[in-house]
Write a protein that holds these residues in place. Structure first.
Motif, short mmCIF file in Angstrom:
data_model
loop_
_atom_site.label_atom_id
_atom_site.label_comp_id
_atom_site.label_asym_id
_atom_site.label_seq_id
_atom_site.Cartn_x
_atom_site.Cartn_y
_atom_site.Cartn_z
N HIS A 92 49.30 34.26 40.58
CA HIS A 92 49.89 34.93 39.43
C HIS A 92 48.83 35.03 38.34
CE1 HIS A 92 53.37 35.09 36.25
NE2 HIS A 92 52.68 36.23 36.33
N LEU A 93 48.48 36.25 37.97
CA LEU A 93 47.51 36.49 36.90
C LEU A 93 48.25 37.02 35.68
CD1 LEU A 93 44.44 36.61 36.13
CD2 LEU A 93 44.57 39.05 36.66
N ARG A 94 48.08 36.32 34.55
CA ARG A 94 48.72 36.72 33.30
C ARG A 94 47.66 37.32 32.37
NH1 ARG A 94 50.95 30.86 32.10
NH2 ARG A 94 48.77 30.56 32.71
N VAL A 95 47.86 38.57 32.02
CA VAL A 95 46.92 39.32 31.19
C VAL A 95 47.53 39.54 29.81
CG1 VAL A 95 45.57 41.44 30.96
CG2 VAL A 95 46.01 40.48 33.24
N GLY A 96 46.77 39.25 28.78
CA GLY A 96 47.20 39.55 27.42
C GLY A 96 46.34 40.68 26.87
N ALA A 97 46.95 41.59 26.14
CA ALA A 97 46.20 42.75 25.65
C ALA A 97 46.73 43.19 24.30
CB ALA A 97 46.29 43.91 26.64
N THR A 98 45.85 43.80 23.50
CA THR A 98 46.27 44.38 22.23
C THR A 98 46.98 45.71 22.46
OG1 THR A 98 44.09 45.41 22.02
CG2 THR A 98 44.41 43.28 20.95
N GLY A 99 46.84 46.26 23.65
CA GLY A 99 47.50 47.50 24.03
C GLY A 99 47.08 47.84 25.45
N PRO A 115 47.44 42.94 46.47
CA PRO A 115 48.89 43.14 46.35
C PRO A 115 49.69 41.84 46.38
CG PRO A 115 48.12 43.80 48.53
CD PRO A 115 46.90 43.56 47.70
N GLY A 116 49.10 40.75 46.86
CA GLY A 116 49.80 39.47 46.89
C GLY A 116 49.83 38.75 45.56
N ILE A 117 49.07 39.24 44.59
CA ILE A 117 49.00 38.60 43.27
C ILE A 117 50.04 39.21 42.33
CG2 ILE A 117 47.53 38.08 41.28
CD1 ILE A 117 46.68 36.67 43.84
N ASP A 118 50.89 38.36 41.78
CA ASP A 118 51.83 38.82 40.76
C ASP A 118 51.07 39.01 39.44
OD1 ASP A 118 54.00 38.70 42.50
OD2 ASP A 118 54.38 36.59 42.03
N LEU A 119 51.41 40.06 38.72
CA LEU A 119 50.74 40.37 37.46
C LEU A 119 51.75 40.44 36.31
CD1 LEU A 119 48.26 43.13 38.66
CD2 LEU A 119 47.58 41.06 37.46
N THR A 120 51.37 39.82 35.19
CA THR A 120 52.17 39.91 33.97
C THR A 120 51.27 40.42 32.85
OG1 THR A 120 53.54 38.03 34.63
CG2 THR A 120 53.56 38.64 32.30
N LEU A 121 51.70 41.45 32.14
CA LEU A 121 50.94 42.00 31.02
C LEU A 121 51.73 41.78 29.73
CD1 LEU A 121 48.50 43.61 29.98
CD2 LEU A 121 49.80 45.71 30.40
N THR A 122 51.13 41.02 28.81
CA THR A 122 51.74 40.73 27.52
C THR A 122 50.97 41.46 26.43
OG1 THR A 122 52.40 38.52 28.28
CG2 THR A 122 52.37 38.89 25.90
N ILE A 123 51.70 42.11 25.52
CA ILE A 123 51.07 42.87 24.44
C ILE A 123 51.26 42.13 23.12
CG2 ILE A 123 51.01 45.07 23.21
CD1 ILE A 123 50.15 45.28 26.13
N GLY A 124 50.19 42.05 22.33
CA GLY A 124 50.25 41.41 21.02
C GLY A 124 49.01 41.75 20.22
N ASN A 125 48.92 41.24 18.99
CA ASN A 125 47.74 41.55 18.20
C ASN A 125 46.55 40.69 18.63
OD1 ASN A 125 47.56 39.07 16.60
ND2 ASN A 125 49.32 39.81 15.44
N SER A 126 45.39 41.01 18.10
CA SER A 126 44.14 40.43 18.58
C SER A 126 44.11 38.90 18.50
CB SER A 126 42.96 41.00 17.77
OG SER A 126 42.78 42.37 18.07
N GLN A 127 44.48 38.36 17.35
CA GLN A 127 44.42 36.91 17.18
C GLN A 127 45.46 36.20 18.03
OE1 GLN A 127 44.15 35.64 13.10
NE2 GLN A 127 42.68 37.22 12.55
N ALA A 128 46.63 36.81 18.19
CA ALA A 128 47.68 36.21 19.00
C ALA A 128 47.24 36.11 20.46
CB ALA A 128 48.97 37.02 18.89
N MET A 129 46.51 37.11 20.96
CA MET A 129 46.07 37.08 22.34
C MET A 129 45.03 35.99 22.58
SD MET A 129 47.86 39.22 24.05
CE MET A 129 49.14 38.47 23.02
#
Length: 287
Positions: A92-99, A115-129
């Motif tokens: 499981h790879l968790r990615v944080g991004a400003t957009g 394809p076997g890796i679950d992906l999560t993309l979280t959006i927030g501001n720069s400092q929060a990431m």
């Protein structure tokens, strides 16, 4: 040490001699013999009856054998799991991004390749990431904030000029050229504190000696887009993030170049982890 000793015990019990056990384990015969002796002496038990080179399980050895067999099977399962994880067959790879604008292509390629890796993309501001990265809530992050912290691995992935976005009925929309001083008469829409877009906008206006008439703080890109559509004000937005809509107009700033750099981060200590390393390899490099 106990695991190695039990593996030697299991191999000898299965193959009948120290010679065959050592060959199966890929270690020397004296090592196998020494491990068996240490196991027996530590607990004061006899695990084998020895007849020359032949070895037969004692009563204690027979009771230990199914437990040792279970241990060896678990070790094999663990080895298979670790190999699968190393080959990115699961995880499981968790990615944080400003957009999504600077990283979505990489997320897509990564998802297709693994394809076997679950992906999560979280959006927030720069400092929060960056804070989420430090808290181990995500594995990689994009941020327009330039951090010099030594525990971060950092690479620039984009350089994007800010442009003015207005409603098509706004007075500035009819101008062929727009300068920062032109903004002083209009309401300005800004992101929340911590946003790099806001920081760059305020710094550019301050450097140009421009004071705007009114500021409205809007907490997200989507909300700013909607506010512009409602003609509540104008905003400076990175070029690749500028929304496309028939009622919106995007204008270049002629008297200043305001560039937002986007960086890809991970914790330096985690950079070699295959799950993260493969993502870094796929991500773009700019500048």
């Amino acid at each position: 040490m106990l695991v190695a000793e039990l593996k030697s015990f299991y191999a000898v019990a299965r193959w009948g001699t120290v010679t065959k056990a050592a060959a199966q384990l890929g270690i020397s015969q004296p090592t196998v013999t020494g491990q068996l002796r240490q196991l027996e002496s530590r607990y004061g038990i006899e695990l084998f009856y020895r007849h020359g080179r032949s070895m037969h399980l004692s009563d204690a050895g027979q009771r230990l054998m199914p437990l040792a067999e279970k241990l060896v099977q678990q070790e094999t399962e663990i080895d298979f799991w670790l190999r699968d994880a190393s080959d990115l067959r699961e995880g499981h790879l968790r990615v944080g991004a400003t957009g999504p604008f600077y990283i979505m292509d990489t997320v897509q390629r990564y998802s297709q390749r693994y394809p076997g890796i679950d992906l999560t993309l979280t959006i927030g501001n720069s400092q929060a990431m960056l804070q989420a990265l430090q808290d181990y809530r995500i594995e990689v992050a994009t941020s327009s904030y330039l951090s010099e912290e030594k525990h971060f691995y950092r690479r620039m992935i984009a350089a994007d000029p800010l442009r003015i976005v207005t409603h098509r009925e706004h007075p500035l929309a009819r101008r062929s050229q727009v300068q920062l001083s032109d903004l002083s008469h209009y309401a300005l829409l800004l992101r929340e504190p911590g946003s790099m877009t806001r920081k760059l906008t305020e710094s550019a206006l301050e450097a140009a000696g421009v004071t705007v008439g009114r500021v409205l703080e809007i907490g997200s890109r989507e909300s700013i887009r909607q506010a512009i559509l409602c003609d509540l004000g104008i905003s400076l937005i990175p070029s690749r993030e500028a929304p496309t809509h028939p009622d919106l107009v995007t204008l270049d700033i002629t008297d200043a170049t305001i560039v937002m750099n986007e960086y890809l981060y991970c914790l330096r200590e985690r950079q070699p982890v295959q799950l993260i390393a493969r993502f870094l390899e796929m991500a773009p490099t700019a500048g």
